[in-house]
Enzyme design. Structure first.
Site, PDB file in Angstrom:
ATOM      1  N   ASP A 118       0.853  -1.173   0.000  1.00 25.05           N
ATOM      2  CA  ASP A 118       0.000   0.000   0.000  1.00 25.05           C
ATOM      3  C   ASP A 118       0.900   1.237   0.000  1.00 25.05           C
ATOM      4  O   ASP A 118       2.009   1.225   0.517  1.00 25.05           O
ATOM      5  CB  ASP A 118      -0.905  -0.032   1.240  1.00 25.05           C
ATOM      6  N   SER A 119       0.379   2.316  -0.555  1.00 23.35           N
ATOM      7  CA  SER A 119       1.218   3.496  -0.795  1.00 23.35           C
ATOM      8  C   SER A 119       1.436   4.378   0.419  1.00 23.35           C
ATOM      9  O   SER A 119       2.301   5.237   0.414  1.00 23.35           O
ATOM     10  CB  SER A 119       0.566   4.350  -1.878  1.00 23.35           C
ATOM     11  N   GLY A 120       0.631   4.196   1.450  1.00 29.49           N
ATOM     12  CA  GLY A 120       0.600   5.160   2.543  1.00 29.49           C
ATOM     13  C   GLY A 120      -0.612   6.063   2.458  1.00 29.49           C
ATOM     14  O   GLY A 120      -0.862   6.883   3.339  1.00 29.49           O
ATOM     15  N   GLY A 121      -1.406   5.891   1.385  1.00 31.78           N
ATOM     16  CA  GLY A 121      -2.603   6.710   1.216  1.00 31.78           C
ATOM     17  C   GLY A 121      -3.593   6.545   2.356  1.00 31.78           C
ATOM     18  O   GLY A 121      -4.247   7.509   2.766  1.00 31.78           O
ATOM     19  N   PHE A 122      -3.719   5.325   2.875  1.00 29.33           N
ATOM     20  CA  PHE A 122      -4.665   5.133   3.976  1.00 29.33           C
ATOM     21  C   PHE A 122      -4.211   5.886   5.221  1.00 29.33           C
ATOM     22  O   PHE A 122      -5.035   6.370   5.999  1.00 29.33           O
ATOM     23  CB  PHE A 122      -4.851   3.650   4.299  1.00 29.33           C
TER      24      PHE A 122
ATOM     25  N   GLN B 192     -11.049   6.639  -6.875  1.00 31.34           N
ATOM     26  CA  GLN B 192     -11.669   7.295  -5.729  1.00 31.34           C
ATOM     27  C   GLN B 192     -12.922   8.027  -6.203  1.00 31.34           C
ATOM     28  O   GLN B 192     -13.503   7.658  -7.203  1.00 31.34           O
ATOM     29  CB  GLN B 192     -10.654   8.230  -5.057  1.00 31.34           C
TER      30      GLN B 192
ATOM     31  N   ASP C 160      -8.234  -7.141   0.779  1.00 35.26           N
ATOM     32  CA  ASP C 160      -7.371  -7.245   1.967  1.00 35.26           C
ATOM     33  C   ASP C 160      -8.050  -6.533   3.120  1.00 35.26           C
ATOM     34  O   ASP C 160      -8.908  -5.676   2.912  1.00 35.26           O
ATOM     35  CB  ASP C 160      -6.016  -6.562   1.715  1.00 35.26           C
TER      36      ASP C 160
ATOM     37  N   CYS D 125     -14.376 -26.310  10.597  1.00 35.99           N
ATOM     38  CA  CYS D 125     -13.060 -25.838  10.166  1.00 35.99           C
ATOM     39  C   CYS D 125     -12.020 -26.931  10.384  1.00 35.99           C
ATOM     40  O   CYS D 125     -11.978 -27.561  11.445  1.00 35.99           O
ATOM     41  CB  CYS D 125     -12.672 -24.576  10.943  1.00 35.99           C
TER      42      CYS D 125
ATOM     43  N   CYS E  71      -8.656 -26.341  10.132  1.00 35.08           N
ATOM     44  CA  CYS E  71      -7.326 -25.768  10.377  1.00 35.08           C
ATOM     45  C   CYS E  71      -6.692 -26.463  11.589  1.00 35.08           C
ATOM     46  O   CYS E  71      -7.382 -27.084  12.399  1.00 35.08           O
ATOM     47  CB  CYS E  71      -7.403 -24.253  10.575  1.00 35.08           C
TER      48      CYS E  71
ATOM     49  N   CYS F 177      -8.250 -25.668  15.051  1.00 34.63           N
ATOM     50  CA  CYS F 177      -9.514 -26.341  15.344  1.00 34.63           C
ATOM     51  C   CYS F 177      -9.327 -27.849  15.517  1.00 34.63           C
ATOM     52  O   CYS F 177     -10.083 -28.486  16.256  1.00 34.63           O
ATOM     53  CB  CYS F 177     -10.528 -26.048  14.242  1.00 34.63           C
TER      54      CYS F 177
ATOM     55  N   HIS G 110      -6.276 -19.207  12.955  1.00 34.81           N
ATOM     56  CA  HIS G 110      -7.624 -19.697  12.644  1.00 34.81           C
ATOM     57  C   HIS G 110      -8.382 -18.715  11.761  1.00 34.81           C
ATOM     58  O   HIS G 110      -8.984 -19.120  10.743  1.00 34.81           O
ATOM     59  CB  HIS G 110      -8.430 -19.948  13.915  1.00 34.81           C
TER      60      HIS G 110
END
Length: 376
Positions: free
Chosen positions: A95-99, A195, A272, A310, A312, A315, A341
């Site tokens: 991610d660019s840092g925009g968030f 955007q 994500d 599940c 995994c 579990c 999990h």
């Protein structure tokens, strides 16, 4: 050659826009739809790279803002990029840092040139331009890098949203130009970000700007930022409808089963979110019948797995009672097991989604999963 075809659609569901595909990336093919665990500082909290490989993930996300501040791009470059530094040999999206521009608004100042901000670590001053963000991500050897953008708040005026979109649109042209100049040996793709807030004409304007660049892939930003679920679904569907079908599409910040299903229904390929791992650390665990809070007293004598459906290793091995004990005792092991999990749960869900699409029964899967998950 920087601009190239990286996406192959494998199968489109007969009844929805859902699709399966493959994105050809420098560190291996990525099967889609795909959920990307968030490893902000080059690590998914509580997880080793072996854990992530064991579950089956083919890509994880790291964050340019945080890695820029600590340890710095020179350290990462000297280690051979993020892959050498972390020993995660599969793909990275950065991610660019925009968030952080969005979430740390009290520490930053916007200008035509970029973003001036104070470090959340020590208050020192830094500046990020669209060009520098591309250079940093190339230094990280990111397989997919994102442009510097502004994620508009839900509820702000159209005038303010339009002003922020103007900056984002100007920045993407500068970022794309800088990406085209990166050395030939750097094979990562730049995904521009759509955007425009919750204004359809601004979304269309942003789509037009992005598509003129003919990028290898693109992203939808500015959703899941506090708006009602119905508005999220409406704006997602509207935006996705107007996107080219021959490129991979990534929607940023989506990590609950309901939002993932809605995204897939609209033909989105990547998503994500930090929520599955963060919620796990705070005691909230996914099950097919909806999330549970492991801290509750009702689990004190519950020796069943987190989710009987599940498979995994958590579990298969540990009980709700034991995990509750670990959580209440503030044992580090709890965070490791809970995160494993939650991520395995989502990975399995997305695997099932892919199979349902291939068999033209995604709509049925969507309906049945949510009926069980919400108790409807």
């Amino acid at each position: 050659m920087k601009i190239r075809k990286i996406f192959t659609e494998c199968h489109k569901d007969a009844h929805t826009a859902a699709r399966t595909g493959v994105i050809a990336l420098p560190h291996g093919d990525l099967r889609t739809p795909a959920f990307m665990p968030v490893g902000t500082a080059g690590t998914v909290k509580g997880m080793t790279k072996d854990d992530l490989e064991e579950i089956g993930f083919e890509i994880i996300l790291a964050n340019t803002y945080h890695l820029f501040l600590r340890p710095g791009v020179e350290v990462i470059k000297a280690a051979g990029g993020l892959h050498g530094f972390t020993q995660w040999k599969r793909n990275f999206l950065t991610d660019s840092g925009g968030f952080q521009v969005f979430s740390l608004a009290n520490l930053r100042r916007l200008s035509d040139e970029g973003v001036s901000f104070q470090s959340h670590l020590d208050g020192s001053s830094f500046f990020l331009s669209p060009e520098l963000v591309v250079q940093l991500q190339a230094g990280f050897n990111s397989d997919i890098q994102m442009q510097l953008d502004i994620c508009s708040n839900y509820g702000i005026s159209k005038e303010q949203t339009e002003k922020e979109l103007g900056l984002t649109s100007a920045w993407v042209k500068r970022a794309f130009s800088e990406w085209l100049k990166t050395p030939d040996e750097y094979q990562g793709s730049l995904f521009p970000i759509i955007q425009g807030g919750f204004y359809k004409d601004l979304r269309l304007r942003s789509i037009e700007t992005v598509c003129e660049l003919n990028p290898n892939g693109l992203a939808i930003g500015g959703l899941s930022v506090g708006e009602p679920t119905e508005l999220y679904a409406e704006m997602l569907a509207f935006t996705a409808e107007h996107l080219p079908k021959n490129k991979p599409v990534y929607i940023m910040g989506i990590g609950t089963p309901h939002y993932i299903l809605e995204a897939v229904k609209n033909g989105i390929d990547l998503f994500d979110c930090v929520l599955p791992s963060r919620n796990a650390r705070n005691g909230s665990l996914f099950t097919r019948k909806g999330p549970i809070s492991i801290k509750k007293k009702e689990f004190e004598y519950d020796f069943n797995p987190i989710d009987s459906q599940c498979n995994c290793k958590v579990c298969r091995t540990y009980s709700r009672a034991y995990l509750r004990h670990l959580f209440r005792s503030k044992e580090i092991l709890y965070s490791m097991l809970g995160t494993y999990h939650n991520l395995a749960f989502l990975y399995t869900m997305v695997q099932e989604i892919r199979q349902a699409i291939e068999e033209d029964r995604f709509a049925e899967y969507y309906k049945n999963f949510l009926a069980e998950y919400t108790g409807g």
